[in-house]
Motif scaffolding. Structure first.
Motif, mmCIF file in Angstrom:
data_model
loop_
_atom_site.group_PDB
_atom_site.id
_atom_site.type_symbol
_atom_site.label_atom_id
_atom_site.label_comp_id
_atom_site.label_asym_id
_atom_site.label_seq_id
_atom_site.Cartn_x
_atom_site.Cartn_y
_atom_site.Cartn_z
ATOM 1 N N ILE A 2 0.875 -0.937 -0.081
ATOM 2 C CA ILE A 2 0.562 -0.177 0.318
ATOM 3 C C ILE A 2 1.134 0.555 -0.511
ATOM 4 O O ILE A 2 1.525 1.190 0.827
ATOM 5 N N PHE A 3 0.412 2.379 -1.060
ATOM 6 C CA PHE A 3 1.227 3.356 -1.300
ATOM 7 C C PHE A 3 0.833 4.500 -0.911
ATOM 8 O O PHE A 3 -0.443 5.185 -0.522
ATOM 9 N N ARG A 4 1.889 4.823 0.379
ATOM 10 C CA ARG A 4 1.132 5.801 1.405
ATOM 11 C C ARG A 4 2.193 7.523 1.259
ATOM 12 O O ARG A 4 3.204 7.087 0.772
ATOM 13 N N GLY A 60 -14.551 13.377 -1.214
ATOM 14 C CA GLY A 60 -13.613 13.429 -0.908
ATOM 15 C C GLY A 60 -12.736 11.582 -0.712
ATOM 16 O O GLY A 60 -13.596 10.085 -1.151
ATOM 17 N N PRO A 61 -11.732 11.221 -0.577
ATOM 18 C CA PRO A 61 -11.022 11.628 0.819
ATOM 19 C C PRO A 61 -10.214 12.775 -0.438
ATOM 20 O O PRO A 61 -10.183 12.439 -1.091
ATOM 21 N N PHE A 62 -9.624 13.680 0.222
ATOM 22 C CA PHE A 62 -8.528 14.988 -0.329
ATOM 23 C C PHE A 62 -7.160 14.696 -0.323
ATOM 24 O O PHE A 62 -6.281 14.585 0.781
ATOM 25 N N GLY A 63 -6.354 14.909 -1.256
ATOM 26 C CA GLY A 63 -5.125 14.919 -1.040
ATOM 27 C C GLY A 63 -4.423 15.859 0.368
ATOM 28 O O GLY A 63 -3.209 15.670 0.157
ATOM 29 N N GLU A 64 -5.259 17.270 0.544
ATOM 30 C CA GLU A 64 -4.519 18.329 1.697
ATOM 31 C C GLU A 64 -4.894 17.503 2.917
ATOM 32 O O GLU A 64 -4.596 17.413 4.004
ATOM 33 N N ILE A 65 -5.553 16.238 3.082
ATOM 34 C CA ILE A 65 -5.281 15.225 4.067
ATOM 35 C C ILE A 65 -3.990 15.023 4.804
ATOM 36 O O ILE A 65 -3.647 13.883 3.486
ATOM 37 N N LYS A 66 -3.443 14.310 5.877
ATOM 38 C CA LYS A 66 -2.298 14.622 6.141
ATOM 39 C C LYS A 66 -2.481 12.765 5.653
ATOM 40 O O LYS A 66 -3.667 12.358 6.117
ATOM 41 N N GLU A 67 -1.469 12.017 4.898
ATOM 42 C CA GLU A 67 -1.293 10.275 5.064
ATOM 43 C C GLU A 67 -2.570 9.884 4.050
ATOM 44 O O GLU A 67 -3.353 9.616 4.687
ATOM 45 N N GLN A 94 10.782 8.456 -3.049
ATOM 46 C CA GLN A 94 11.454 9.147 -3.155
ATOM 47 C C GLN A 94 11.161 10.706 -2.666
ATOM 48 O O GLN A 94 12.014 11.169 -2.257
ATOM 49 N N GLY A 95 9.481 10.631 -2.347
ATOM 50 C CA GLY A 95 8.531 11.157 -1.562
ATOM 51 C C GLY A 95 8.940 11.256 0.160
ATOM 52 O O GLY A 95 8.634 10.507 0.562
ATOM 53 N N GLU A 96 9.190 12.460 -0.027
ATOM 54 C CA GLU A 96 9.633 12.730 1.740
ATOM 55 C C GLU A 96 8.872 12.151 2.503
ATOM 56 O O GLU A 96 7.287 12.797 2.534
ATOM 57 N N GLY A 97 8.654 11.583 3.048
ATOM 58 C CA GLY A 97 7.720 10.854 4.221
ATOM 59 C C GLY A 97 6.852 9.837 3.748
ATOM 60 O O GLY A 97 6.155 9.880 4.719
ATOM 61 N N ASN A 98 7.024 9.906 2.022
ATOM 62 C CA ASN A 98 6.292 8.873 2.322
ATOM 63 C C ASN A 98 6.571 6.934 2.323
ATOM 64 O O ASN A 98 7.789 6.902 2.729
ATOM 65 N N THR A 99 5.935 6.078 2.745
ATOM 66 C CA THR A 99 5.936 4.744 2.765
ATOM 67 C C THR A 99 4.914 4.220 1.398
ATOM 68 O O THR A 99 4.199 4.333 1.941
ATOM 69 N N VAL A 100 5.893 2.423 1.784
ATOM 70 C CA VAL A 100 5.197 1.079 1.038
ATOM 71 C C VAL A 100 4.917 0.094 2.696
ATOM 72 O O VAL A 100 5.922 -0.398 3.217
ATOM 73 N N GLU A 101 3.519 0.401 2.891
ATOM 74 C CA GLU A 101 3.205 -0.684 3.648
ATOM 75 C C GLU A 101 2.921 -2.186 3.440
ATOM 76 O O GLU A 101 2.213 -2.184 2.044
#
Length: 112
Positions: A2-4, A60-67, A94-101
């Motif tokens: 899952i790409f967060r 929504g959800p919208f891009g301005e929502i955190k994570e 490559q995006g700062e703070g992004n994760t792959v679950e």
């Protein structure tokens, strides 16, 4: 997997998005070449809705929502460790703070 995305409000340029898409397709092609790719897709925000516990429907959800969740792929892996190695190559990171679950998929007769 899952790409967060930590901050969906950060908008990349069309050129950067095109570059990331090519990198992602190349990454998936590498997994496919090992006959380990099953399926996957991105999850766009357009026309999305959120249904709450009280059956209230909101846009929504919208891009301005955190994570935010940007997409997912399903791979066939012999172990969680193998799937983690695939995840380490994801351009999403490559995006700062992004994760792959990395998670297993539950089957009807239990988790596999």
């Amino acid at each position: 997997m899952i790409f967060r995305h930590e901050d969906g409000n950060k908008v990349a340029s069309p050129e950067q998005i095109q570059s990331w898409m090519k990198q992602t397709m190349d990454w998936i092609a590498g997994i496919s070449a090992k006959n380990k790719f099953v399926n996957g897709t991105g999850l766009p925000f357009a026309d999305a809705r959120v249904v709450g516990h009280n059956k209230m429907v909101t846009d929504g959800p919208f891009g301005e929502i955190k994570e935010t969740i940007g997409g997912f792929i399903i791979v066939k892996a012999d172990s969680v460790d193998e799937a983690v190695e695939f995840a380490k190559g994801s351009p999403v990171l490559q995006g700062e703070g992004n994760t792959v679950e990395v998670r297993k998929i539950a089957k009807r007769d239990g988790v596999h």
